[in-house]
Motif scaffolding. Structure first.
Motif, short mmCIF file in Angstrom:
data_model
loop_
_atom_site.label_atom_id
_atom_site.label_comp_id
_atom_site.label_asym_id
_atom_site.label_seq_id
_atom_site.Cartn_x
_atom_site.Cartn_y
_atom_site.Cartn_z
N LEU A 204 109.01 68.00 52.69
CA LEU A 204 109.80 69.21 52.56
C LEU A 204 110.33 69.66 53.92
O LEU A 204 109.71 69.40 54.94
N ASP A 205 111.47 70.35 53.90
CA ASP A 205 111.97 70.98 55.12
C ASP A 205 112.61 72.31 54.75
O ASP A 205 112.90 72.58 53.59
N LYS A 206 112.79 73.16 55.74
CA LYS A 206 113.24 74.52 55.49
C LYS A 206 114.60 74.57 54.80
O LYS A 206 114.85 75.44 53.97
N GLY A 207 115.46 73.63 55.14
CA GLY A 207 116.79 73.63 54.56
C GLY A 207 116.83 73.41 53.07
O GLY A 207 117.79 73.78 52.40
N MET A 208 115.76 72.83 52.52
CA MET A 208 115.71 72.58 51.08
C MET A 208 115.72 73.87 50.28
O MET A 208 116.06 73.89 49.10
N ASN A 228 107.41 77.51 46.58
CA ASN A 228 106.55 78.66 46.82
C ASN A 228 105.13 78.17 47.06
O ASN A 228 104.56 77.48 46.21
N PRO A 229 104.52 78.38 48.25
CA PRO A 229 104.89 79.37 49.26
C PRO A 229 105.77 78.85 50.41
O PRO A 229 106.27 79.67 51.18
N TRP A 230 105.92 77.54 50.56
CA TRP A 230 106.73 77.04 51.67
C TRP A 230 107.53 75.83 51.23
O TRP A 230 107.03 75.01 50.47
N PRO A 231 108.78 75.75 51.65
CA PRO A 231 109.50 76.62 52.61
C PRO A 231 110.11 77.86 51.99
O PRO A 231 110.70 78.66 52.69
N SER A 232 110.00 78.01 50.69
CA SER A 232 110.50 79.14 49.90
C SER A 232 112.00 78.99 49.62
O SER A 232 112.75 78.42 50.41
N ALA A 233 112.41 79.52 48.47
CA ALA A 233 113.82 79.53 48.09
C ALA A 233 114.47 80.80 48.64
O ALA A 233 113.87 81.87 48.61
N TYR A 234 115.69 80.66 49.14
CA TYR A 234 116.32 81.83 49.75
C TYR A 234 117.83 81.79 49.54
O TYR A 234 118.45 80.75 49.31
#
Length: 309
Positions: A204-208, A228-234
């Motif tokens: 996983l990476d934050k951009g996902m 959830n909990p990381w990297p989280s959807a935004y």
């Protein structure tokens, strides 16, 4: 049995404790080096190191497990078996050959499906109804060794990456005890993995977590739960990052463009997607705490027509 345990994150801890509680002789624990974390960059021990120290077990933290000095230490310890659970480095053949019974990996999927670094989250992202734990005789490949045992774990409709992590972590502790018991009794029947039906569960990476509202509501809802909990959807609201923690798929179609708020009520607002809509139930605006949408809307009104980017 004389065991060396190799693991690093929270996921690994229940298996370590289960081995000790069962009376196995865990002669050493190997974990990744301590690293600075958080805003203060204070050096923190790995969860496995913390557990090992509490249990009074010697801890080794090689930067690379291929180091000659470390391999010699393992050879002197002469374990009967090495148990590996989310350790974080690829093990060389020389290390795999040290124990009499080899190295056994606790893997968080029903192999051969979801080989790789993030099998827990990808099971949710892909909409699987069940996943599980596999104990595997390790070889030099990436999660390609012979299957020893499996334990099926259902994936609930509201499962998150965090809740499934905890269920599989506990299941790993249970299954490794069964595998070792059968190993001692000579009852294990290793099964070679096929290549049919395999998926690579990439890291996983934050951009996902960036939400693409052109995707369907069902896919986006799984993404919210899986990350959830990381990297989280935004997404983005008024130029600020808005994390989405919980949502519900709504079949209703509305006029407007994907990402548009098409309905706003007291406790939720609906966002149009490429197919259907999402009712946003829990969220977190940049700089704020996580909260139910109803509480958020009382201090930060969201009106119909607003576009989330």
């Amino acid at each position: 049995m004389r065991i060396i345990f190799m693991g690093t994150p929270d996921f690994s801890v229940p298996a370590l404790r289960a081995l000790v509680d069962k009376g196995h002789q865990v002669i050493a624990v190997v974990t990744q080096p301590d690293k600075p974390k958080g805003r203060g960059k204070a050096v923190q021990m790995t969860p496995v190191k913390e557990a090992a120290q509490a249990l009074g077990i010697p801890v080794y933290q090689p930067v690379k497990v291929r180091e000659e000095g470390f391999l010699q230490q393992l050879e002197v310890l002469a374990p009967e078996v090495i148990i590996v659970a989310a350790f974080g480095q690829i093990l060389p053949q020389r290390l795999l050959d040290i124990p009499v019974y080899g190295c056994i990996n606790i893997h968080a999927s029903l192999l051969p499906k979801y080989r790789g670094a993030a099998p827990i989250q990808w099971a949710i992202l892909d909409g699987e109804k069940e996943t599980g734990i596999t104990t595997m005789q390790m070889n030099a490949g990436l999660d390609t060794g012979d299957i020893l045992e499996k334990l099926v774990v259902p994936v609930d409709d509201e499962e998150t990456g965090g809740s499934l992590h905890d269920k599989l972590s506990a299941a790993g502790g249970k299954l490794i005890l069964s595998t070792l018991e059968k190993l001692e009794q000579g009852l294990l029947v290793p099964v070679a993995q096929t290549e049919e039906g395999t998926c690579y569960a990439r890291m996983l990476d934050k951009g996902m977590g960036k939400m693409d509202w052109n995707k369907g509501a069902s896919e986006l809802e799984r993404m919210i739960r899986g990350l959830n909990p990381w990297p989280s959807a935004y997404t983005e609201l008024d130029g600020k990052t808005l994390k989405i923690w919980q949502a519900k798929v709504m079949e209703s179609e509305y006029d407007g463009e994907p990402g548009q708020v098409v309905k706003a009520e007291k406790d939720a607002f609906w966002v149009k997607t490429g197919k259907g809509s999402l009712a946003i139930l829990s969220l977190q605006l940049e700089g704020k705490k996580r909260m139910d949408t109803g509480a958020f809307l009382r201090g930060y009104p969201v009106s119909e027509g607003i576009i989330l980017r």
